[in-house]
Design an enzyme around this catalytic site. Structure first.
Site, short mmCIF file in Angstrom:
data_model
loop_
_atom_site.label_atom_id
_atom_site.label_comp_id
_atom_site.label_asym_id
_atom_site.label_seq_id
_atom_site.Cartn_x
_atom_site.Cartn_y
_atom_site.Cartn_z
N ALA A 1 -88.73 96.66 17.15
CA ALA A 1 -88.39 96.00 18.41
C ALA A 1 -87.87 94.59 18.11
O ALA A 1 -88.09 94.04 17.03
CB ALA A 1 -89.60 95.92 19.32
N GLY B 1 -90.66 100.34 16.56
CA GLY B 1 -90.03 101.07 17.65
C GLY B 1 -88.99 102.06 17.17
O GLY B 1 -88.75 103.09 17.81
N GLU C 1 -90.95 105.03 16.21
CA GLU C 1 -91.45 105.66 17.43
C GLU C 1 -90.34 106.45 18.13
O GLU C 1 -90.59 107.53 18.69
CB GLU C 1 -92.02 104.60 18.36
CG GLU C 1 -93.35 104.04 17.86
CD GLU C 1 -93.89 102.94 18.74
OE1 GLU C 1 -94.98 103.11 19.31
OE2 GLU C 1 -93.23 101.89 18.85
N GLU D 1 -96.53 97.25 12.88
CA GLU D 1 -96.95 96.34 13.95
C GLU D 1 -98.21 95.55 13.60
O GLU D 1 -98.40 94.42 14.06
CB GLU D 1 -97.17 97.12 15.26
CG GLU D 1 -95.90 97.61 15.94
CD GLU D 1 -95.45 98.99 15.45
OE1 GLU D 1 -94.61 99.60 16.12
OE2 GLU D 1 -95.96 99.47 14.40
#
Length: 257
Positions: free
Chosen positions: A65, A108, A111, A131
């Site tokens: 992200a 992300g 993911e 993360e």
């Protein structure tokens, strides 16, 4: 439609969405997420498209992200704005979605790959959920989908201790369908997607629905979904065409009806 953070193209019956923030290693910000899902939904509604590919570039699928966008966000903002809810849009795509991954797929990015239906990875692909190194955890499905795919122990190591998987390891543990050379990895994914797009469209959609049910329901509930979808296909023209073509020893002519 004009996009600022992605590129789109079609190859035969395959729609391709390419993440296009190379200076940021294709890190997801809200603008790019919105455009990616918009483009996917356009392809999903297009009757000439049978499968969708999402890809990045050779160096990175997506390196997570956009931390600069998230760094000053408060708890209240996260709750009120429901910033993760946008990710739910991928579950509404009915056609098969293939991630074509080269280079980094982190946070992300990983993911997003986990949320796709199948994955073609180049030999340089690396998958991880880092993360924990910035004081948070995956928030867009990483802890849940990863554990279902690779098992609790490996998921724990990836999420808690920042283990990164190579392409070969990802294939070994069931995260990746196939690993190909970096050169031409997108062409390999497109060929794979075109093969899938040549199948009976209604049956493909029902198959995706039924397999997904195996991850989201109990065995009893999943079997009920499978039976429902199987029965419903006998109301389609493609079922009649497919079985008649088999009897007549010819290639079927799918109508998607």
């Amino acid at each position: 439609m004009t996009y600022t953070t992605i590129l789109t193209e079609t190859r035969g019956r395959v729609g391709i969405v390419q993440l296009n923030r190379p200076k940021q290693m294709n890190a997801f910000n809200l603008a790019m997420l919105g455009e990616v899902f918009d483009a996917m939904e356009v392809f999903d509604k297009d009757e000439t498209i049978g499968a969708i590919i999402v890809t990045g570039n050779e160096k990175a699928f997506a390196a997570g992200a956009d931390i600069k966008e998230m760094a000053e966000v408060t708890y209240a903002q996260m709750v009120v704005e429901e910033r993760v809810r946008v990710w739910d849009r991928i579950r509404g795509i009915r056609k098969p979605v293939i991630a074509a991954v080269s280079g980094w797929a982190l946070g992300g990015g990983c993911e997003f790959v986990l949320a796709c239906d199948m994955v073609v990875a180049s030999e340089s692909a690396k998958f991880g959920q880092p993360e924990i190194t910035i004081g948070v955890i995956p928030g867009a499905g990483g802890t849940q989908r990863l554990a279902r795919l690779v098992g609790k122990q490996l998921a724990m190591e990836m999420v808690i201790n920042n283990r990164t998987l190579t392409a070969a390891e990802a294939q070994q543990f069931g995260l990746v369908n196939r690993v190909v050379a970096v050169e031409g990895y997108l062409d390999a994914a497109a060929a794979f997607a075109e093969e899938i797009a040549s199948r009976a469209p209604m049956a493909v959609r029902m198959a995706k629905d039924a397999v997904n049910a195996a991850f989201e329901t109990t065995l009893t509930e999943g079997l009920a979904v499978e039976k429902r979808d199987f029965y419903q296909l006998f109301a389609t023209e493609d079922q009649k065409e497919g079985m008649q073509a088999f009897i007549e020893k010819r290639q079927p002519n799918w109508k998607g009806k």
